[in-house]
Design an enzyme around this catalytic site. Structure first.
Site, PDB file in Angstrom:
ATOM      1  N   LYS A 206      20.033  35.157  -8.954  1.00 19.61           N
ATOM      2  CA  LYS A 206      20.381  34.065  -8.054  1.00 19.61           C
ATOM      3  C   LYS A 206      20.428  32.747  -8.824  1.00 19.61           C
ATOM      4  CE  LYS A 206      18.704  31.841  -3.868  1.00 19.61           C
ATOM      5  NZ  LYS A 206      17.789  31.899  -2.724  1.00 19.61           N
ATOM      6  N   GLU A 212      13.280  36.924 -17.743  1.00 16.25           N
ATOM      7  CA  GLU A 212      13.464  38.353 -18.023  1.00 16.25           C
ATOM      8  C   GLU A 212      14.951  38.707 -18.044  1.00 16.25           C
ATOM      9  OE1 GLU A 212      11.420  37.028 -15.812  1.00 16.25           O
ATOM     10  OE2 GLU A 212       9.485  38.084 -15.794  1.00 16.25           O
ATOM     11  N   GLY A 267      16.018  35.844  -2.451  1.00 11.23           N
ATOM     12  CA  GLY A 267      16.159  36.940  -3.412  1.00 11.23           C
ATOM     13  C   GLY A 267      15.804  38.290  -2.816  1.00 11.23           C
ATOM     14  N   ARG A 268      14.686  38.353  -2.098  1.00  5.63           N
ATOM     15  CA  ARG A 268      14.231  39.649  -1.572  1.00  5.63           C
ATOM     16  C   ARG A 268      14.985  40.065  -0.316  1.00  5.63           C
ATOM     17  NH1 ARG A 268      10.666  35.647  -1.656  1.00  5.63           N
ATOM     18  NH2 ARG A 268       9.766  34.829   0.253  1.00  5.63           N
ATOM     19  N   GLU A 353       5.834  39.239  -1.103  1.00  7.71           N
ATOM     20  CA  GLU A 353       6.324  37.935  -1.568  1.00  7.71           C
ATOM     21  C   GLU A 353       6.620  37.058  -0.357  1.00  7.71           C
ATOM     22  OE1 GLU A 353       8.580  37.139  -5.543  1.00  7.71           O
ATOM     23  OE2 GLU A 353      10.121  37.160  -3.988  1.00  7.71           O
ATOM     24  N   HIS A 384      -1.077  65.179  -2.302  1.00  2.00           N
ATOM     25  CA  HIS A 384      -1.878  65.810  -3.358  1.00  2.00           C
ATOM     26  C   HIS A 384      -2.450  64.769  -4.298  1.00  2.00           C
ATOM     27  CE1 HIS A 384      -0.742  69.872  -2.178  1.00  2.00           C
ATOM     28  NE2 HIS A 384       0.360  69.273  -1.740  1.00  2.00           N
ATOM     29  N   LYS A 504       4.597  31.876 -14.404  1.00  2.00           N
ATOM     30  CA  LYS A 504       5.820  31.642 -15.187  1.00  2.00           C
ATOM     31  C   LYS A 504       5.622  30.470 -16.139  1.00  2.00           C
ATOM     32  CE  LYS A 504       9.349  33.027 -11.779  1.00  2.00           C
ATOM     33  NZ  LYS A 504      10.425  32.529 -10.937  1.00  2.00           N
TER      34      LYS A 504
END
Ligand code: F6P
Length: 540
Positions: A206, A212, A267-268, A353, A384, A504
């Site tokens: 965005k 990253e 973003g999410r 978030e 399990h 950050k």
């Protein structure tokens, strides 16, 4: 005390909770044979059975009263109307516009945003068709066969989840992969067996500034150019999805190869925007539109259904009930569908978030728990692994079970067994097994306590006929609006994420201190020692 805790509806719930806490789900089912029918609701291809929750009719009445008292409906309407409800960033919150039909009108600052949305969708479709047809050629004239999405957070988790979820519908001649981590291993392993001449990168960000993503994008460019040996190749091998045209151009990607979205898409909440380009390439524009239609069907349900029949509202209120009145700190999301294996990871960003917040919209500290931790794994694998704790541990963990009537891969009795397991797990959690029952089965008395299940462990059953693009879209929208409902009750901003900033900032400072190996360190002793250790190790 906060306004929420002082509100009449909250107090009414607090008074009511101890009585409900005494009740066992066995008893609630025994009392009311109609409970499963009455505590079920349907919308957009999904059926929510919430009868295995520790609630009575009165609980629900009080929860709906709370929703009304908190102005949930007005807040919802404000979101759909394009009001700037993300107050800390002064932005509208309009992921619902991303799936609105072409003739809808949604105004932001007086401008209808729906035509822009559809214009981008059409450009995405043309690009996706070209790639799927083998008509997008790389620098050597070979068709593109590999798509690598580079992004992180909302620019990765949604696309990964949707690609995995809809893999059945995908073009199998294309390899679609995802790189997110700044750990170079992620990039190295992703491209290890790929041919640069056949590989297209989609840089999804965005902001187009995320450390990253930009680091991986630069590495991808070097990897390509090492083979192509010509800067011109970048145009054929890179697309961008972003709101930041200048940064995209500065990277060397022309505006014609950029797919935009808008500051009113968080973003999410962006997997159905251009961030979904990799999804669209994989499943095709038609299936992508079906997914959008599924989202929209759930949006319309959330917008128009009475609270009492409104799936996202019910789910959101149940989440508040357990987090705030039972002290349940987590929710397990357990899809009995292998294709949904990344759904819990996707939901973690969406829920945490959004609602991992400690102050109200007005900036006052909250004195009640906000978002629980969401986690999970596909069934039956989880059974399990960690189900032991859900059944017999000391934490109350509400579970969301997700299952489909039909499998996309019919194989012998597999699906019957899968569904038998999800139904049985929900029953076992609710019913438990008493000491008398254990003894009646012949367990030796010294072993009996270990074999007792208290039961009374709540769960939702979310059921649909089949995993399709539309049911996936509706499922995601269901959780989005459940998150919205919770935020409205808690009076928090579900649409900012200031909490990611400090880490950050510090990472940039530490990275600089690592680079300039002799710079003096002025952190706490532990941080200084870790940096010094790395400098020394790295120097060897
Ligand atoms: O750091 C958190 C975050 O801002 C998320 O909200 C977002 O989804 C992610 O980073 C990626 O951001 P971008 O798409 O701008 O690269």
């Amino acid at each position: 005390m906060s306004a929420l805790r002082e509100s009449p509806a909250w107090r009414a719930l607090a008074e009511h909770q101890p009585g409900v806490a005494q009740l066992h789900l066995r008893e609630l089912f025994a009392r009311d044979p109609d409970r499963a029918r009455r505590f079920s609701a349907e919308a957009a291809g999904w059926r929510l059975d919430y009868s295995k929750h520790r609630i009575t009719d009165e609980t629900l009445e009080r929860l709906f009263a709370l929703a009304r008292e908190r102005g949930l409906e007005a807040r919802r309407d404000a979101m759909f109307a394009g009001e700037k409800i993300n107050t800390t960033e002064h932005r509208a919150v309009l992921h619902v516009a991303l799936r609105a039909p072409a003739d809808a009108v949604i105004l932001v600052d007086g401008e209808n945003v729906v035509p822009q949305v559809h214009a981008v969708l059409e450009r995405m479709a043309a690009c996706a068709e070209q790639i799927r047809a083998g008509a997008w050629l790389g620098y050597s004239g070979l068709p593109i066969r590999n798509i690598v999405n580079i992004g992180i957070g909302g620019s990765d988790l949604g696309p990964v989840m949707a690609y995995e979820a809809l893999r059945h519908y995908s073009e199998r001649g294309l390899r679609v992969r995802f790189v997110s981590n700044v750990d170079g291993t992620d990039f190295a392993e992703t491209v290890r067996d790929l041919v640069p001449a056949e590989t297209l990168f989609i840089v999804s960000s965005k902001t187009f500034t995320t450390l990253e993503t930009m680091t991986n994008a630069r590495t991808a460019r070097e990897w390509l150019l090492a083979a192509a040996e010509d800067e011109q190749a970048v145009r054929r091998h890179f697309l961008a999805v972003s709101t930041n045209e200048a940064a995209v151009n500065a990277f060397g990607i022309p505006t014609e190869q950029m797919f935009g979205f808008w500051d009113w898409v968080g973003g999410r909440y962006s997997m159905d925007s251009a961030i979904g380009l990799s999804t669209m390439i994989a499943i095709g524009p038609q299936a992508f539109r079906e997914m959008l239609a599924g989202f929209h069907a759930m949006d319309e349900h959330f917008r128009t259904a009475p609270l009492e029949r409104n799936l996202p509202v019910i789910m959101g209120l149940l989440s508040v009930w357990y987090a705030d009145f039972f002290g349940a700190g987590t929710v397990a999301v357990l899809p009995y569908e292998q294709y949904l294996k990344r759904f819990p990871a996707y939901l973690q960003q969406l829920t945490m978030e959004s609602n991992g917040k400690h102050v109200t919209l007005a900036g006052e500290g909250v004195d009640y728990p906000t978002s629980p931790v969401f986690w999970g794994e596909p069934g039956t694998n989880g059974q399990h692994s960690f189900y032991q704790l859900i059944h017999q541990g000391t934490w109350l963990i509400p579970c969301d079970f997700i299952a489909f009537a039909q499998t996309l891969n019919p194989l012998g009795r597999h699906h019957d067994l899968l569904i038998a397991n999800v139904i049985a797990q929900a029953e076992a959690l609710a019913r438990g097994k008493t000491l008398d029952e254990v003894l009646a089965e012949g367990a030796p008395p010294e072993l009996a306590p270990h074999k007792v299940f208290e039961g009374n462990r709540p769960s939702s059953l979310l059921l649909a006929e089949r995993l399709t693009p539309a049911t996936l879209g509706a499922l995601v929208a269901l959780y989005e609006h459940s998150v919205f409902t919770q935020a409205a009750i808690w009076d928090i901003n579900a649409f900012d994420q200031w909490g990611v900033e400090l880490g950050k900032q510090l990472a940039l400072r530490v990275a600089e201190e690592i680079r300039t190996t002799d710079a003096e360190l002025a952190h706490d002793a532990s941080t200084n020692a870790a940096i010094a250790w790395y400098r020394e190790q790295r120097g060897r």
